[in-house]
Scaffold this motif. Structure first.
Motif, mmCIF file in Angstrom:
data_model
loop_
_atom_site.group_PDB
_atom_site.id
_atom_site.type_symbol
_atom_site.label_atom_id
_atom_site.label_comp_id
_atom_site.label_asym_id
_atom_site.label_seq_id
_atom_site.Cartn_x
_atom_site.Cartn_y
_atom_site.Cartn_z
ATOM 1 N N ILE A 37 0.759 -1.046 -0.036
ATOM 2 C CA ILE A 37 -0.138 -0.176 -0.092
ATOM 3 C C ILE A 37 0.972 1.091 -0.165
ATOM 4 C CG2 ILE A 37 -1.690 1.294 1.922
ATOM 5 C CD1 ILE A 37 -2.778 -1.537 0.770
ATOM 6 N N LEU A 38 0.492 2.209 -1.443
ATOM 7 C CA LEU A 38 1.368 3.474 -0.832
ATOM 8 C C LEU A 38 0.350 4.678 -0.615
ATOM 9 C CD1 LEU A 38 3.053 2.931 -4.666
ATOM 10 C CD2 LEU A 38 3.637 2.377 -2.053
ATOM 11 N N GLY A 39 0.899 5.156 1.003
ATOM 12 C CA GLY A 39 0.477 5.697 1.260
ATOM 13 C C GLY A 39 -0.088 5.810 1.836
ATOM 14 N N SER A 40 0.252 6.885 3.486
ATOM 15 C CA SER A 40 -0.624 6.679 4.839
ATOM 16 C C SER A 40 -1.715 7.588 4.873
ATOM 17 C CB SER A 40 0.242 6.887 5.749
ATOM 18 O OG SER A 40 0.914 8.545 5.903
ATOM 19 N N GLY A 41 -2.669 7.828 4.438
ATOM 20 C CA GLY A 41 -3.240 9.018 4.276
ATOM 21 C C GLY A 41 -4.604 7.691 4.404
ATOM 22 N N VAL A 42 -6.211 8.488 4.589
ATOM 23 C CA VAL A 42 -7.282 7.656 4.839
ATOM 24 C C VAL A 42 -7.717 6.246 4.017
ATOM 25 C CG1 VAL A 42 -10.283 7.786 5.221
ATOM 26 C CG2 VAL A 42 -8.479 9.248 5.973
ATOM 27 N N ALA A 43 -7.390 7.041 2.510
ATOM 28 C CA ALA A 43 -7.366 5.678 1.950
ATOM 29 C C ALA A 43 -6.346 4.995 2.033
ATOM 30 C CB ALA A 43 -7.635 6.278 0.561
ATOM 31 N N GLY A 44 -5.320 4.931 2.004
ATOM 32 C CA GLY A 44 -3.760 3.817 2.219
ATOM 33 C C GLY A 44 -4.591 3.071 3.986
#
Length: 103
Positions: A12-19
């Motif tokens: 998973i790339l990204g630690s925002g809500v979607a990630g």
């Protein structure tokens, strides 16, 4: 120089809500690695430059969030999609918190 190798079922790339939501869902079925640029807390979601616009307060409304998003999208956002996302946002955020709390 030798670089370390890391093996996983899902990246998973990204630690925002979607990630984070994707990592939680995938983690129920396989091994997951979540990669972020610098720190997990430094995401567009944490800066309110992305993520989900959710109406939580009694004085808040789906319409005000939708109108704000439509306005700042400068014609680039599809109004039907924006209104749908804003309408579903509270349930999605609540599901995210419930899922994270159960881990």
């Amino acid at each position: 120089h030798r670089l370390p190798h890391l093996f996983t079922d899902t990246l998973i790339l990204g630690s925002g809500v979607a990630g984070l939501r994707a990592a939680i869902a995938a983690g129920e079925h396989c091994d997951v690695v979540l990669a972020t640029k610098e720190q997990a807390g430094l995401s567009a979601s944490s800066w309110a430059q992305g993520g989900i616009a959710a109406a939580w307060d009694r004085d808040d409304s789906h319409d005000s969030h939708a109108e704000d998003t439509i306005r700042v999208a400068c014609g680039l956002g599809e109004e039907r999609v924006i209104r749908g996302v804003v309408q579903q946002a509270p349930q999605q955020v609540a599901g995210f918190y419930a899922s994270a709390a159960s881990k």
